[in-house]
Design a protein around this motif. Sequence first.
Motif, PDB file in Angstrom:
ATOM      1  N   UNK A   1       1.678   1.127 -10.980  1.00 48.31           N
ATOM      2  CA  UNK A   1       1.554   1.559 -11.853  1.00 48.31           C
ATOM      3  C   UNK A   1       2.598   3.165 -12.317  1.00 48.31           C
ATOM      4  N   UNK A   2       2.435   3.580 -13.485  1.00 46.18           N
ATOM      5  CA  UNK A   2       3.137   5.321 -14.153  1.00 46.18           C
ATOM      6  C   UNK A   2       2.748   5.819 -14.192  1.00 46.18           C
ATOM      7  N   UNK A   3       1.233   6.037 -14.347  1.00 45.67           N
ATOM      8  CA  UNK A   3       0.600   6.863 -14.573  1.00 45.67           C
ATOM      9  C   UNK A   3      -0.410   7.283 -13.772  1.00 45.67           C
ATOM     10  N   UNK A   4       0.182   9.175 -13.771  1.00 43.31           N
ATOM     11  CA  UNK A   4       0.009   9.637 -12.640  1.00 43.31           C
ATOM     12  C   UNK A   4      -1.443  10.468 -12.573  1.00 43.31           C
ATOM     13  N   UNK A   5      -2.476  10.892 -11.766  1.00 42.33           N
ATOM     14  CA  UNK A   5      -3.796  10.520 -11.852  1.00 42.33           C
ATOM     15  C   UNK A   5      -3.857  12.586 -11.740  1.00 42.33           C
TER      16      UNK A   5
ATOM     17  N   UNK B   1      -0.028  16.416  -7.719  1.00 41.22           N
ATOM     18  CA  UNK B   1       1.474  16.102  -7.640  1.00 41.22           C
ATOM     19  C   UNK B   1       1.057  15.300  -5.700  1.00 41.22           C
ATOM     20  N   UNK B   2       1.198  15.999  -5.308  1.00 40.21           N
ATOM     21  CA  UNK B   2       0.688  16.186  -3.644  1.00 40.21           C
ATOM     22  C   UNK B   2      -0.091  15.334  -3.466  1.00 40.21           C
ATOM     23  N   UNK B   3      -0.987  15.672  -3.614  1.00 38.10           N
ATOM     24  CA  UNK B   3      -2.722  14.557  -3.708  1.00 38.10           C
ATOM     25  C   UNK B   3      -2.267  12.912  -3.855  1.00 38.10           C
TER      26      UNK B   3
ATOM     27  N   UNK C   1      16.753  21.746   1.166  1.00 39.96           N
ATOM     28  CA  UNK C   1      16.212  21.668   2.299  1.00 39.96           C
ATOM     29  C   UNK C   1      14.763  21.607   2.643  1.00 39.96           C
ATOM     30  N   UNK C   2      14.099  20.776   1.198  1.00 44.51           N
ATOM     31  CA  UNK C   2      12.336  20.774   1.051  1.00 44.51           C
ATOM     32  C   UNK C   2      12.428  20.485   0.050  1.00 44.51           C
ATOM     33  N   UNK C   3      11.077  19.168  -0.140  1.00 50.46           N
ATOM     34  CA  UNK C   3      10.513  19.006  -1.309  1.00 50.46           C
ATOM     35  C   UNK C   3      10.377  19.846  -2.807  1.00 50.46           C
ATOM     36  N   UNK C   4      10.546  19.663  -4.356  1.00 51.61           N
ATOM     37  CA  UNK C   4       9.818  20.367  -4.704  1.00 51.61           C
ATOM     38  C   UNK C   4       8.243  20.758  -4.802  1.00 51.61           C
ATOM     39  N   UNK C   5       7.585  19.577  -4.410  1.00 51.80           N
ATOM     40  CA  UNK C   5       6.523  20.410  -4.652  1.00 51.80           C
ATOM     41  C   UNK C   5       5.817  21.251  -3.356  1.00 51.80           C
ATOM     42  N   UNK C   6       6.668  21.387  -2.296  1.00 52.32           N
ATOM     43  CA  UNK C   6       6.798  22.254  -1.570  1.00 52.32           C
ATOM     44  C   UNK C   6       7.303  23.792  -1.693  1.00 52.32           C
TER      45      UNK C   6
ATOM     46  N   UNK D   1       0.866  -1.147   0.064  1.00 53.76           N
ATOM     47  CA  UNK D   1       0.335   0.192  -0.125  1.00 53.76           C
ATOM     48  C   UNK D   1       0.924   1.114   0.266  1.00 53.76           C
ATOM     49  N   UNK D   2       0.553   2.383  -0.789  1.00 53.44           N
ATOM     50  CA  UNK D   2       1.274   3.099  -1.201  1.00 53.44           C
ATOM     51  C   UNK D   2       0.332   4.391  -0.576  1.00 53.44           C
ATOM     52  N   UNK D   3       1.369   5.595   1.002  1.00 49.91           N
ATOM     53  CA  UNK D   3       0.681   6.578   1.284  1.00 49.91           C
ATOM     54  C   UNK D   3       1.233   7.746   0.806  1.00 49.91           C
ATOM     55  N   UNK D   4       0.341   8.159   1.236  1.00 49.19           N
ATOM     56  CA  UNK D   4      -0.371   9.683  -0.025  1.00 49.19           C
ATOM     57  C   UNK D   4       1.224  10.433   0.559  1.00 49.19           C
ATOM     58  N   UNK D   5       1.643  11.479  -0.595  1.00 52.03           N
ATOM     59  CA  UNK D   5       2.936  12.209  -0.454  1.00 52.03           C
ATOM     60  C   UNK D   5       3.032  12.814   0.563  1.00 52.03           C
ATOM     61  N   UNK D   6       2.055  13.705   1.223  1.00 52.39           N
ATOM     62  CA  UNK D   6       1.891  14.448   2.065  1.00 52.39           C
ATOM     63  C   UNK D   6       1.827  13.491   3.519  1.00 52.39           C
ATOM     64  N   UNK D   7       1.936  12.400   3.850  1.00 55.98           N
ATOM     65  CA  UNK D   7       1.967  11.528   4.835  1.00 55.98           C
ATOM     66  C   UNK D   7       3.337  11.073   4.656  1.00 55.98           C
ATOM     67  N   UNK D   8       4.784  11.749   4.109  1.00 58.62           N
ATOM     68  CA  UNK D   8       6.035  10.707   3.567  1.00 58.62           C
ATOM     69  C   UNK D   8       6.637  11.783   5.062  1.00 58.62           C
TER      70      UNK D   8
END
Length: 309
Positions: free
Chosen positions: A305-309, A296-298, A245-250, A1-8
């Motif tokens: 899977x390689x598809x981004x939704x 991208x974040x949520x 210091x921070x990920x690109x999505x931030x 099971x993959x966790x959401x990006x924000x939870x990481x």
Amino acid sequence: MTEPVLAAHPHTPETSRTRLAAIALMCGAVLCFAMLDASAKWLSASMDPVQVVFARYAGSMALVCLLLNPWSHPGILRTQRPWLQAVRSLLLLGSTLLNFIAVKYLQLAETVSIMFAGPLLVALVSGPLLGEWPGPRRLIAIGVGFVGVLVITRPGFGGMHPAALLSVLGCVCYSFYSLATRKLAAFDPPETTMVYSGVAGTLAMLPLIPFFWTMPQSPLVWLLMLATGVLGGFGHWLLILAHRLAPATVLAPFIYSQIVWMIALGWFAFGQWPDRWTFVGATIVIASGLYLLYRERVRHVPEGSARLD
């Protein structure tokens, strides 16, 4: 099971302070880039943009080599992908040259609004090039963003100088440069990539300079030529520090703060204020880009899977 990006990324006081520092560095970087474009526009009134590009690269290379060199950073010139480094550097050079020519004729806010379409193009071509296929909602956002570019440029309506096409081509170059940078990140450290960008750009411009050189007529012109290199090199250095210091999505949403500086510098230095179509188009492009960042974040990406939704 993959966790959401924000939870990481748990939100602790230390993490929050680190991210605030990274955001400050990102805002400083885009301020440098806004001042760089304003300097290039001012210099283009008295010299060819080719000379301005050379000054930007030569000055940046000198600054970077003072900070990053084989003596202070042994092995910094070692790259696993020399051809990809060369292609990436030439794409950045092409984007810079096209943008500096365009900014001679366009308002600062107009050029940066077109360049904001870069992330939309990256998201569109990441599928065939990187296997990161956008889903239907992201495709709709990309389409809406490109409508915003059409609102800004208004092709066929005589609303903007033909140099807007150069800005669009510069955006295309920058988008593929961004993809090459992402690819190189798996092989070479950012410091190595930064050194190659400055060296390759300077060497590529050297043969052209005798045909375009105009002797600067005042100390202010010399100072601004030097400033283009310092602003470009220092701005990219701040980007490197921010992304450590921070990920690109931030950090990515704060790239759009550049338009505030561009509008302010355009009004203060050149007495130019964007028309309503530029404001409308820029709003559409920025909203589309922010929506892509939100997705991208949520997003949840199932394993395999390689598809981004």
